[in-house]
Structures are given as C-alpha cells and as structure tokens.
Design an enzyme around this catalytic site. Structure first.
Site, PDB file in Angstrom:
ATOM      1  N   CYS A  26       1.023  -1.168  -0.053  1.00  0.00           N
ATOM      2  CA  CYS A  26      -0.081  -0.132  -0.152  1.00  0.00           C
ATOM      3  C   CYS A  26       0.813   1.093   0.011  1.00  0.00           C
ATOM      4  O   CYS A  26       0.327   2.294  -0.776  1.00  0.00           O
ATOM      5  CB  CYS A  26      -0.992   0.054   1.207  1.00  0.00           C
ATOM      6  SG  CYS A  26      -0.081  -0.351   2.908  1.00  0.00           S
ATOM      7  N   HIS A  74      -1.639   0.545   7.384  1.00  0.00           N
ATOM      8  CA  HIS A  74      -2.163   0.642   5.904  1.00  0.00           C
ATOM      9  C   HIS A  74      -1.814   2.153   5.450  1.00  0.00           C
ATOM     10  O   HIS A  74      -1.968   3.204   6.318  1.00  0.00           O
ATOM     11  CB  HIS A  74      -3.458   0.253   6.296  1.00  0.00           C
ATOM     12  CG  HIS A  74      -4.491   0.323   4.697  1.00  0.00           C
ATOM     13  ND1 HIS A  74      -3.832  -0.624   3.816  1.00  0.00           N
ATOM     14  CD2 HIS A  74      -5.494   0.900   4.339  1.00  0.00           C
ATOM     15  CE1 HIS A  74      -4.663  -0.627   2.741  1.00  0.00           C
ATOM     16  NE2 HIS A  74      -5.758   0.408   3.027  1.00  0.00           N
ATOM     17  N   ASP A  88      -8.440   4.535  -1.510  1.00  0.00           N
ATOM     18  CA  ASP A  88      -7.855   3.225  -0.976  1.00  0.00           C
ATOM     19  C   ASP A  88      -8.069   2.091  -1.903  1.00  0.00           C
ATOM     20  O   ASP A  88      -8.984   1.658  -2.519  1.00  0.00           O
ATOM     21  CB  ASP A  88      -8.731   2.886   0.279  1.00  0.00           C
ATOM     22  CG  ASP A  88      -7.925   1.769   1.024  1.00  0.00           C
ATOM     23  OD1 ASP A  88      -6.907   1.085   0.598  1.00  0.00           O
ATOM     24  OD2 ASP A  88      -8.523   1.465   1.972  1.00  0.00           O
TER      25      ASP A  88
END
Length: 188
Positions: A26, A74, A88
C-alpha cells in the site's frame, strides 16, 4: 492542524484500474498515486496503532466485509475538494469514497477496542511523502522468501529505508498524528 490546499478537480473520473497496484504494498501504491498531477496536493494517511496491529473492516483481502482484518499498518490518500475523498486500493468500498462514509464503514468503534488496538492516523502532505519516502522492501522479506510477491516496478529507494518512521505513531517528526475523532473533525 495541517493546512490543506483545496483540490476542486472532480475525482469521479479516477478509476482504480488506471493506476499501479500491487497487493500488500500500500505504501508504494499510494506513493505512485501521489505522482499524478490531479493528486499532488493531497495528503497521505498512514494508519497504525501504538501496538503491532489494528482492525479494519471492508477489506478486499476477505469475502466477509464485516470481519475485521488486522493490519500492522495501512496507507490511503486523502484528497480535499467539494467533498473530501479517501482513495484506497485495498477496500471493498468504492475506490473514491467520502471521508465520513469511509471511516464509518472501515473502522470499529474505538470504545469496543483495547487501547493497543485503536488506530491512529499520520497525515503527511503528498509532496513531502514523495520527496521523503524510501523503502527497500526488506519488511516484506523473510529467510524463506517474500511475504507477498513484490511489485514489478523498481523499489522506491532514495536513502536509508524509512518506512518504520512513518508507521511509528510515537514519531512526531513526520506529518501530524491524529485520532479517529480528530481526523473526522478536520476532514469529514
């Protein structure tokens, strides 16, 4: 509170499949997303807890959206405009989602969590993140191999690996660390 530059361009044309993406990376996915002209005035949000993990809901890694997935960290992107949006890659929610909806659907009520599992949110200007971030991907490699297949693109190595500095919520040198309530108050 961080001073945000408003981005009035529409996000409705952004499609997840139009951007580089590799599952379990991520921080790199968002770093590449920050390179796009329309998103340069955005803010990167690192999510972590003061312990080793925190729960999130509505993650693509599971078919059960209301079953919590525990991440060590994250990374998402906050874009301000007429409606502030979260981008996202790993959510089962829409790729662009308004801040209030994203947070309501993605996080468990803090009152139901022990203190060590409560997520915190490091907000960093996208331009600072692009300039400062460096990762050799060593956090994803063990003696037996990769924890997840690495991206095909070159690692983002500019200097010494500094991913841990972004994840450490006790580090006050990078961006601003906010609670769930503070981030909603500032951006929802």
């Amino acid at each position: 509170m961080i001073n945000i530059v408003h981005n009035k361009k529409s996000l409705s044309t952004l499609k997840q499949e139009d951007f580089l993406y590799q599952p379990c990376y991520c921080e790199e996915n968002i770093w590449h997303l920050c390179q796009h002209e329309q998103l340069k005035n955005s803010h990167v949000i690192f999510i972590a807890s003061k312990d080793d993990s925190f729960p999130m809901l509505c993650q693509r890694i599971t078919d059960e959206p209301h079953t919590p997935i525990f991440w060590d960290y994250h990374v998402i992107l906050l874009v301000q405009g007429e409606t502030n949006q979260i981008l996202d890659f790993d959510t089962s929610l829409p790729f662009n989602n308004d801040v209030a909806s994203y947070f309501a659907d993605s996080f468990i009520d803090n009152n139901l969590l022990t203190a060590d599992l409560i997520p915190l949110f490091r907000v960093v200007a996208a331009s600072d993140y692009v300039r400062m971030f460096s990762s050799d991907r060593s956090h994803m490699k063990t003696e037996s191999g990769w924890l997840a297949p690495p991206p095909d693109w070159t690692p983002i190595v500019k200097s010494e690996n500094n991913l841990s500095e972004f994840i450490d919520m006790n580090n006050e040198k990078i961006g601003e660390v906010l609670t769930y309530d503070e981030i909603l108050k500032g951006f929802a």
